[in-house]
Design a protein around this motif. Structure first.
Motif, mmCIF file in Angstrom:
data_model
loop_
_atom_site.group_PDB
_atom_site.id
_atom_site.type_symbol
_atom_site.label_atom_id
_atom_site.label_comp_id
_atom_site.label_asym_id
_atom_site.label_seq_id
_atom_site.Cartn_x
_atom_site.Cartn_y
_atom_site.Cartn_z
ATOM 1 N N TYR A 1 39.376 46.636 39.373
ATOM 2 C CA TYR A 1 38.022 46.128 39.175
ATOM 3 C C TYR A 1 37.652 45.205 40.332
ATOM 4 N N PHE A 2 36.416 45.378 40.803
ATOM 5 C CA PHE A 2 35.936 44.645 41.972
ATOM 6 C C PHE A 2 34.447 44.363 41.825
ATOM 7 N N THR A 3 33.940 43.476 42.656
ATOM 8 C CA THR A 3 32.495 43.323 42.767
ATOM 9 C C THR A 3 31.989 44.428 43.694
ATOM 10 N N LYS A 4 30.698 44.694 43.651
ATOM 11 C CA LYS A 4 30.147 45.742 44.518
ATOM 12 C C LYS A 4 30.271 45.357 45.990
ATOM 13 N N GLU A 5 30.250 44.047 46.263
ATOM 14 C CA GLU A 5 30.408 43.596 47.645
ATOM 15 C C GLU A 5 31.809 43.904 48.168
ATOM 16 N N VAL B 1 32.803 46.363 51.362
ATOM 17 C CA VAL B 1 33.670 45.954 52.473
ATOM 18 C C VAL B 1 34.798 46.966 52.655
ATOM 19 N N GLY B 2 35.418 47.353 51.539
ATOM 20 C CA GLY B 2 36.520 48.307 51.610
ATOM 21 C C GLY B 2 36.103 49.639 52.199
ATOM 22 N N MET B 3 34.970 50.161 51.744
ATOM 23 C CA MET B 3 34.491 51.450 52.246
ATOM 24 C C MET B 3 34.119 51.367 53.727
ATOM 25 N N SER B 4 33.625 50.209 54.139
ATOM 26 C CA SER B 4 33.200 50.044 55.533
ATOM 27 C C SER B 4 34.382 50.052 56.490
ATOM 28 N N ILE B 5 35.483 49.423 56.095
ATOM 29 C CA ILE B 5 36.622 49.313 57.020
ATOM 30 C C ILE B 5 37.611 50.464 56.883
ATOM 31 N N LEU B 6 37.407 51.337 55.886
ATOM 32 C CA LEU B 6 38.283 52.507 55.755
ATOM 33 C C LEU B 6 38.216 53.410 56.985
ATOM 34 N N LYS C 1 45.465 46.762 50.012
ATOM 35 C CA LYS C 1 46.066 45.427 49.905
ATOM 36 C C LYS C 1 45.000 44.344 50.023
ATOM 37 N N LEU C 2 44.055 44.543 50.934
ATOM 38 C CA LEU C 2 42.966 43.581 51.093
ATOM 39 C C LEU C 2 42.095 43.543 49.839
ATOM 40 N N MET C 3 41.787 44.722 49.300
ATOM 41 C CA MET C 3 40.960 44.801 48.093
ATOM 42 C C MET C 3 41.623 44.085 46.917
ATOM 43 N N LEU C 4 42.909 44.310 46.741
ATOM 44 C CA LEU C 4 43.630 43.691 45.628
ATOM 45 C C LEU C 4 43.700 42.177 45.788
ATOM 46 N N THR C 5 43.867 41.726 47.021
ATOM 47 C CA THR C 5 43.890 40.283 47.277
ATOM 48 C C THR C 5 42.549 39.651 46.915
ATOM 49 N N MET C 6 41.453 40.282 47.337
ATOM 50 C CA MET C 6 40.123 39.753 47.020
ATOM 51 C C MET C 6 39.881 39.739 45.514
ATOM 52 N N LYS D 1 42.127 39.603 43.066
ATOM 53 C CA LYS D 1 42.958 38.593 42.400
ATOM 54 C C LYS D 1 42.402 37.190 42.620
ATOM 55 N N LEU D 2 41.882 36.936 43.816
ATOM 56 C CA LEU D 2 41.277 35.633 44.086
ATOM 57 C C LEU D 2 40.020 35.425 43.245
ATOM 58 N N LYS D 3 39.286 36.493 43.019
ATOM 59 C CA LYS D 3 38.036 36.407 42.261
ATOM 60 C C LYS D 3 38.289 36.292 40.760
ATOM 61 N N TYR D 4 39.174 37.135 40.228
ATOM 62 C CA TYR D 4 39.321 37.249 38.773
ATOM 63 C C TYR D 4 40.587 36.602 38.216
ATOM 64 N N GLY D 5 41.579 36.334 39.073
ATOM 65 C CA GLY D 5 42.826 35.769 38.577
ATOM 66 C C GLY D 5 43.693 36.821 37.903
ATOM 67 N N ASP D 6 44.654 36.360 37.120
ATOM 68 C CA ASP D 6 45.583 37.255 36.424
ATOM 69 C C ASP D 6 44.961 37.708 35.109
ATOM 70 N N MET D 7 44.594 38.986 35.040
ATOM 71 C CA MET D 7 43.951 39.520 33.838
ATOM 72 C C MET D 7 44.941 40.189 32.891
ATOM 73 N N SER D 8 46.224 40.218 33.270
ATOM 74 C CA SER D 8 47.210 40.888 32.419
ATOM 75 C C SER D 8 47.360 40.186 31.070
ATOM 76 N N LYS D 9 47.102 38.870 31.033
ATOM 77 C CA LYS D 9 47.206 38.143 29.765
ATOM 78 C C LYS D 9 46.106 38.542 28.787
ATOM 79 N N TYR D 10 45.078 39.207 29.308
ATOM 80 C CA TYR D 10 44.012 39.721 28.445
ATOM 81 C C TYR D 10 44.219 41.204 28.124
ATOM 82 N N GLY D 11 45.327 41.750 28.615
ATOM 83 C CA GLY D 11 45.630 43.154 28.366
ATOM 84 C C GLY D 11 45.128 44.102 29.433
ATOM 85 N N LEU D 12 44.498 43.545 30.468
ATOM 86 C CA LEU D 12 43.931 44.385 31.528
ATOM 87 C C LEU D 12 44.917 44.445 32.692
ATOM 88 N N VAL D 13 45.587 45.575 32.837
ATOM 89 C CA VAL D 13 46.578 45.739 33.900
ATOM 90 C C VAL D 13 46.051 46.707 34.955
#
Length: 318
Positions: free
Chosen positions: A137-141, A145-150, A160-165, A167-179
Motif C-alpha cells: 500500500y502506497f500513496t499515489k505520489e 515516483v516509482g513508475m517514473s524511475i523504473l 526497496k525504495l517504495m517499501l522504505t517510503m 514504512k516511513l509513512k504508515y509504520g508497522d501495520m502487521s499488528k493490525y493484521g495487514l502484512v
C-alpha cells in the motif's frame, strides 16, 4: 494527442473522460457500441481475419473482414471469483466487485471484501468493513515516483525504495493484521499483473479499528459462517470478491495459438509479446500497466504502417 497542460498531474476522472471524447473527435474514430465478439478466425483462403460480432441492440450478427487483427481486450476482461470450499452453500449474498455500485442496501450488515487491491481497499474504505491481507500500500505520489524511475533503475531497487517510503509513512501495520507480500510491488506487477495498491484512506480506518483485516478464507460452513486460515471464524451477510479479472481470448479467438498460450496470455515474453504470425497483434497483455499499453500501441501502429507503406511501393504487374 497530449493531455492539456492545464490539467493536474493526477487527472480527475471527469477530465480524463473529456480527453477521451476529444481524442475520438480529433482522430475521427468510428466506435461501434453494444457489440460483442463471438468469433474471430483466420481465413486461410485469403489470409484475412474474419470477425463475427453480435449487435446486442438489434440482436443481429455482423461480419467484419480485416487484413490485421489487434486484440486489445487486455489481461483483465472477465470477472474472476476463486473456487472456495463451501461457497455454493453460502446463504448470504456474494458478488464480484465489478457489480458493486454502493453499499446502501447493506446498512447494518456484516460485509467481507475478499481481496486487498485497489478495488478491495476502496470498497472497504467506502463501507468500513473487513478486507483480506496481504497487500502493498502506497500513496499515489509514491506510485508516481516509482513508475517514473523504473525507466532508469532496476525493479528490485525501486521496490526497496517504495517499501522504505511506505514504512516511513504508515509504520508497522502487521499488528493490525495487514502484512506485505514477499515480492516487491513492481516485481509482483511484472510476475502476476498485480498493480500496487493506492491508499485512499483505508489505512487510517484500519488503525482506528473501523476496518478489520483477516487472512485468506479457509472454507465456508453451512449458513453464513466463514472460517479463515488462522482458525478464526465470523458470520457475514455479504461477500464482495475484489479478486481481479482474467483474459477471455480463448473463448472467441479461434486461432489464438497464433499469439497466445492456453491461459490466454502471449506465448512470448515482454517486450516481444505484441506480435504474432499472420498479422495478429495484442495490446495490454504486458503486465506493465499504462506504460506497457502505450508501448504496445506504438509498436503495433508502426508495424501496420510499415506494411501499408511497403505495399504501396510494390510494382504493379500487368
Amino acid at each position: 494527442m497530449p493531455l492539456s497542460s492545464d490539467l493536474p498531474k493526477f487527472v480527475p476522472r471527469v477530465d480524463f473522460l473529456h480527453y477521451l471524447d476529444d481524442y475520438v473527435i480529433n482522430f475521427k474514430i468510428s466506435i461501434r457500441y453494444n457489440r460483442y465478439v463471438n468469433d474471430a478466425s483466420l481465413d486461410v483462403n485469403n489470409g484475412k481475419w474474419r470477425v463475427i460480432v453480435k449487435d446486442s441492440t438489434l440482436n443481429v450478427d455482423e461480419i467484419y473482414v480485416a487484413d490485421y487483427l489487434v486484440v486489445a481486450t487486455g489481461e483483465n476482461c472477465d470477472a474472476y471469483i476463486p473456487m472456495i470450499n463451501g461457497l455454493e452453500n453460502f446463504e448470504g449474498e456474494y458478488l464480484h466487485c465489478s457489480k458493486y455500485l454502493n453499499g446502501r442496501s447493506w446498512y447494518d450488515k456484516n460485509v467481507l471484501v475478499v481481496g486487498s487491491g485497489n478495488s478491495g481497499m476502496e470498497i472497504a474504505y467506502d463501507l468500513s468493513i473487513v478486507i483480506k491481507s496481504p497487500v502493498h500500500y502506497f500513496t499515489k505520489e509514491m506510485v508516481y515516483v516509482g513508475m517514473s524511475i523504473l525507466k532508469y533503475i532496476s525493479t528490485d531497487k525501486v521496490d526497496k525504495l517504495m517499501l522504505t517510503m511506505s514504512k516511513l509513512k504508515y509504520g508497522d501495520m502487521s499488528k493490525y493484521g495487514l502484512v506485505r507480500p514477499k515480492e516487491g510491488p513492481f516485481a509482483l506487477k511484472l510476475s502476476g499483473g498485480h498493480t500496487p495498491t493506492i491508499d485512499v484512506g483505508c489505512i487510517k480506518k484500519i488503525k482506528k479499528g473501523k476496518v478489520k483485516v483477516y487472512p485468506a478464507i479457509a472454507n465456508i460452513k453451512k449458513g453464513r459462517i466463514i472460517e479463515f486460515e488462522d482458525g478464526k471464524s465470523g458470520e457475514f451477510d455479504v461477500i464482495v470478491f475484489a479478486t481481479g479479472y482474467k483474459t477471455n481470448v480463448q473463448k472467441w479467438l479461434k486461432d489464438y495459438k497464433e499469439l497466445f498460450n492456453e491461459n490466454g496470455m502471449p506465448k512470448t515474453c515482454y517486450p516481444n509479446h505484441w506480435k504474432g504470425r499472420n498479422r495478429i497483434y495484442c495490446a495490454g497483455f504486458a503486465k506493465n500497466g499504462l506504460m506497457g499499453i502505450a508501448s504496445d500501441a506504438q509498436k503495433i501502429a508502426n508495424d501496420i504502417c510499415s506494411f501499408t507503406i511497403n505495399a504501396r511501393k510494390l510494382p504493379v504487374t500487368a
